[in-house]
Design a protein around this motif. Structure first.
Motif, mmCIF file in Angstrom:
data_model
loop_
_atom_site.group_PDB
_atom_site.id
_atom_site.type_symbol
_atom_site.label_atom_id
_atom_site.label_comp_id
_atom_site.label_asym_id
_atom_site.label_seq_id
_atom_site.Cartn_x
_atom_site.Cartn_y
_atom_site.Cartn_z
ATOM 1 N N GLU A 26 50.324 73.880 -13.190
ATOM 2 C CA GLU A 26 49.447 73.064 -14.025
ATOM 3 C C GLU A 26 48.851 71.948 -13.179
ATOM 4 O OE1 GLU A 26 50.100 70.034 -17.765
ATOM 5 O OE2 GLU A 26 51.410 71.757 -17.590
ATOM 6 N N ILE A 27 47.588 71.636 -13.412
ATOM 7 C CA ILE A 27 46.949 70.473 -12.807
ATOM 8 C C ILE A 27 46.240 69.719 -13.922
ATOM 9 C CG2 ILE A 27 46.701 71.426 -10.493
ATOM 10 C CD1 ILE A 27 43.767 72.043 -11.171
ATOM 11 N N GLY A 28 46.027 68.420 -13.718
ATOM 12 C CA GLY A 28 45.351 67.665 -14.757
ATOM 13 C C GLY A 28 44.927 66.285 -14.302
ATOM 14 N N VAL A 29 44.070 65.679 -15.106
ATOM 15 C CA VAL A 29 43.614 64.309 -14.890
ATOM 16 C C VAL A 29 43.777 63.555 -16.209
ATOM 17 C CG1 VAL A 29 41.995 64.849 -13.040
ATOM 18 C CG2 VAL A 29 41.217 64.940 -15.406
ATOM 19 N N ASP A 30 44.126 62.276 -16.098
ATOM 20 C CA ASP A 30 44.360 61.436 -17.270
ATOM 21 C C ASP A 30 43.645 60.103 -17.113
ATOM 22 O OD1 ASP A 30 46.286 63.318 -18.208
ATOM 23 O OD2 ASP A 30 47.840 62.333 -17.035
ATOM 24 N N VAL A 31 43.317 59.492 -18.223
ATOM 25 C CA VAL A 31 42.827 58.122 -18.271
ATOM 26 C C VAL A 31 43.625 57.421 -19.369
ATOM 27 C CG1 VAL A 31 40.929 58.613 -19.874
ATOM 28 C CG2 VAL A 31 40.783 56.640 -18.357
ATOM 29 N N GLY A 32 43.919 56.146 -19.162
ATOM 30 C CA GLY A 32 44.730 55.480 -20.170
ATOM 31 C C GLY A 32 44.702 53.975 -20.107
ATOM 32 N N ARG A 33 45.444 53.395 -21.009
ATOM 33 C CA ARG A 33 45.560 51.951 -21.156
ATOM 34 C C ARG A 33 46.995 51.554 -20.880
ATOM 35 N NH1 ARG A 33 41.772 48.383 -20.691
ATOM 36 N NH2 ARG A 33 42.061 46.562 -21.976
ATOM 37 N N THR A 34 47.196 50.534 -20.045
ATOM 38 C CA THR A 34 48.525 50.064 -19.686
ATOM 39 C C THR A 34 48.711 48.628 -20.145
ATOM 40 O OG1 THR A 34 48.630 51.509 -17.764
ATOM 41 C CG2 THR A 34 50.109 49.617 -17.766
ATOM 42 N N GLU A 35 49.796 48.398 -20.849
ATOM 43 C CA GLU A 35 50.222 47.035 -21.182
ATOM 44 C C GLU A 35 51.160 46.606 -20.066
ATOM 45 O OE1 GLU A 35 49.294 44.998 -23.694
ATOM 46 O OE2 GLU A 35 47.858 46.548 -24.266
ATOM 47 N N PHE A 36 50.677 45.717 -19.195
ATOM 48 C CA PHE A 36 51.511 45.226 -18.110
ATOM 49 C C PHE A 36 52.602 44.316 -18.660
ATOM 50 C CE2 PHE A 36 47.773 46.254 -15.520
ATOM 51 C CZ PHE A 36 48.375 46.830 -14.414
ATOM 52 N N ASP A 37 53.710 44.263 -17.942
ATOM 53 C CA ASP A 37 54.775 43.324 -18.272
ATOM 54 C C ASP A 37 54.222 41.905 -18.175
ATOM 55 O OD1 ASP A 37 57.154 41.541 -17.731
ATOM 56 O OD2 ASP A 37 58.193 43.456 -17.962
ATOM 57 N N SER A 38 54.682 41.020 -19.042
ATOM 58 C CA SER A 38 54.174 39.639 -19.040
ATOM 59 C C SER A 38 54.504 38.904 -17.744
ATOM 60 C CB SER A 38 54.721 38.872 -20.240
ATOM 61 O OG SER A 38 56.132 38.822 -20.193
ATOM 62 N N ASN A 39 55.477 39.386 -16.961
ATOM 63 C CA ASN A 39 55.772 38.797 -15.645
ATOM 64 C C ASN A 39 54.620 39.021 -14.664
ATOM 65 O OD1 ASN A 39 58.353 38.024 -16.443
ATOM 66 N ND2 ASN A 39 59.268 39.924 -15.690
ATOM 67 N N VAL A 40 53.814 40.057 -14.926
ATOM 68 C CA VAL A 40 52.754 40.440 -14.001
ATOM 69 C C VAL A 40 51.417 39.846 -14.434
ATOM 70 C CG1 VAL A 40 51.489 42.389 -13.014
ATOM 71 C CG2 VAL A 40 53.964 42.529 -13.340
ATOM 72 N N THR A 41 50.996 40.135 -15.671
ATOM 73 C CA THR A 41 49.743 39.615 -16.210
ATOM 74 C C THR A 41 49.769 39.741 -17.725
ATOM 75 O OG1 THR A 41 47.320 39.772 -16.163
ATOM 76 C CG2 THR A 41 48.527 41.822 -15.948
ATOM 77 N N SER A 42 48.981 38.943 -18.387
ATOM 78 C CA SER A 42 48.893 39.033 -19.848
ATOM 79 C C SER A 42 47.790 40.001 -20.276
ATOM 80 C CB SER A 42 48.634 37.648 -20.445
ATOM 81 O OG SER A 42 47.419 37.126 -19.955
ATOM 82 N N GLU A 43 47.058 40.538 -19.320
ATOM 83 C CA GLU A 43 45.957 41.463 -19.610
ATOM 84 C C GLU A 43 46.438 42.912 -19.616
ATOM 85 O OE1 GLU A 43 42.752 40.589 -20.383
ATOM 86 O OE2 GLU A 43 43.562 38.565 -20.373
ATOM 87 N N SER A 44 45.698 43.754 -20.303
ATOM 88 C CA SER A 44 45.921 45.202 -20.271
ATOM 89 C C SER A 44 45.088 45.788 -19.149
ATOM 90 C CB SER A 44 45.501 45.834 -21.591
ATOM 91 O OG SER A 44 46.297 45.362 -22.635
ATOM 92 N N ALA A 71 43.792 45.647 -13.645
ATOM 93 C CA ALA A 71 43.410 44.687 -14.676
ATOM 94 C C ALA A 71 42.887 43.430 -13.994
ATOM 95 C CB ALA A 71 44.603 44.337 -15.567
ATOM 96 N N SER A 72 42.078 42.666 -14.717
ATOM 97 C CA SER A 72 41.549 41.397 -14.208
ATOM 98 C C SER A 72 41.910 40.284 -15.168
ATOM 99 C CB SER A 72 40.026 41.459 -14.060
ATOM 100 O OG SER A 72 39.672 42.378 -13.065
ATOM 101 N N GLU A 73 42.261 39.134 -14.585
ATOM 102 C CA GLU A 73 42.628 37.976 -15.399
ATOM 103 C C GLU A 73 42.169 36.704 -14.681
ATOM 104 O OE1 GLU A 73 46.549 36.162 -17.605
ATOM 105 O OE2 GLU A 73 46.840 37.239 -15.751
ATOM 106 N N GLN A 74 41.204 36.029 -15.243
ATOM 107 C CA GLN A 74 40.727 34.737 -14.754
ATOM 108 C C GLN A 74 40.529 34.711 -13.240
ATOM 109 O OE1 GLN A 74 43.601 31.963 -16.243
ATOM 110 N NE2 GLN A 74 42.954 32.225 -18.355
ATOM 111 N N GLY A 75 39.740 35.642 -12.733
ATOM 112 C CA GLY A 75 39.422 35.666 -11.310
ATOM 113 C C GLY A 75 40.435 36.367 -10.436
ATOM 114 N N SER A 76 41.555 36.829 -11.014
ATOM 115 C CA SER A 76 42.567 37.560 -10.259
ATOM 116 C C SER A 76 42.545 39.026 -10.664
ATOM 117 C CB SER A 76 43.960 36.990 -10.540
ATOM 118 O OG SER A 76 44.042 35.658 -10.107
#
Length: 175
Positions: A26-44, A71-76
């Motif tokens: 099997e082969i495949g490609v995916d696209v998705g949304r990640t909720e990062f841990d709050s230790n890393v960033t508050s953005e998805s 993800a991007s958060e305030q210039g980072s």
């Protein structure tokens, strides 16, 4: 990053070769949304993945997966790249629906770019996921794949858990 992507593509190709000899792959490609841990960033973040696997039996599959999430958060900018090997346990309640559970281990690289500089760290990563393939067509060789996963990694001396919801296309080879 390019070197890792090339390794995954070559690995997926090598896993797919037995499929042409009559075995399953099997082969495949995916696209998705990640909720990062709050230790890393508050953005998805948004992620793109490529995967390839080999079915040892109707129930058990091993797959390689490369995932690039950012993800991007305030210039980072935050980028998480993972290279995983997953054990996939498939169930077959119907001919065209294949739910599964997977567990995986691999490598994670977390990079943070700010206007003041860039830092990154590598660590072991672990993931668990549940999902399903919805196969279509007369030969059921293509399908939609939906997955909910949780990835744990310890970069910058902090353990972080990231949750992702992904969807993509999958192509079955052989069988």
């Amino acid at each position: 990053m390019r070197r890792a992507l090339v390794c995954v593509l070559l690995g997926a190709s090598a896993a797919a070769l037995p499929a042409y000899a009559g075995m399953g792959g099997e082969i495949g490609v995916d696209v998705g949304r990640t909720e990062f841990d709050s230790n890393v960033t508050s953005e998805s973040g948004t992620g793109l993945a490529i995967r390839g696997g080999y079915n040892f039996s109707k129930l058990f599959e091993v797959e390689g997966q490369y995932l690039d999430t950012s993800a991007s958060e305030q210039g980072s900018d935050v980028t998480l790249n993972t290279l995983m090997v997953n054990a996939v346990f498939n169930f077959h309640p119907r001919e065209n629906i294949v739910p599964y559970f997977l567990g995986g281990v691999g490598q994670a690289n977390l990079e943070v770019d700010t206007p003041f500089g860039s830092v990154d760290d590598d660590a072991m990563a672990y993931q668990v996921a549940v999902g399903s393939r919805f196969l279509f067509g007369t030969s059921r060789k293509a399908g939609l794949r939906v997955e909910l996963s949780s990835l744990s990694e310890k970069t910058f001396d902090e353990t972080s858990r990231h949750t992702s919801l992904t969807a993509g296309f999958t192509w079955r080879l052989g069988r």
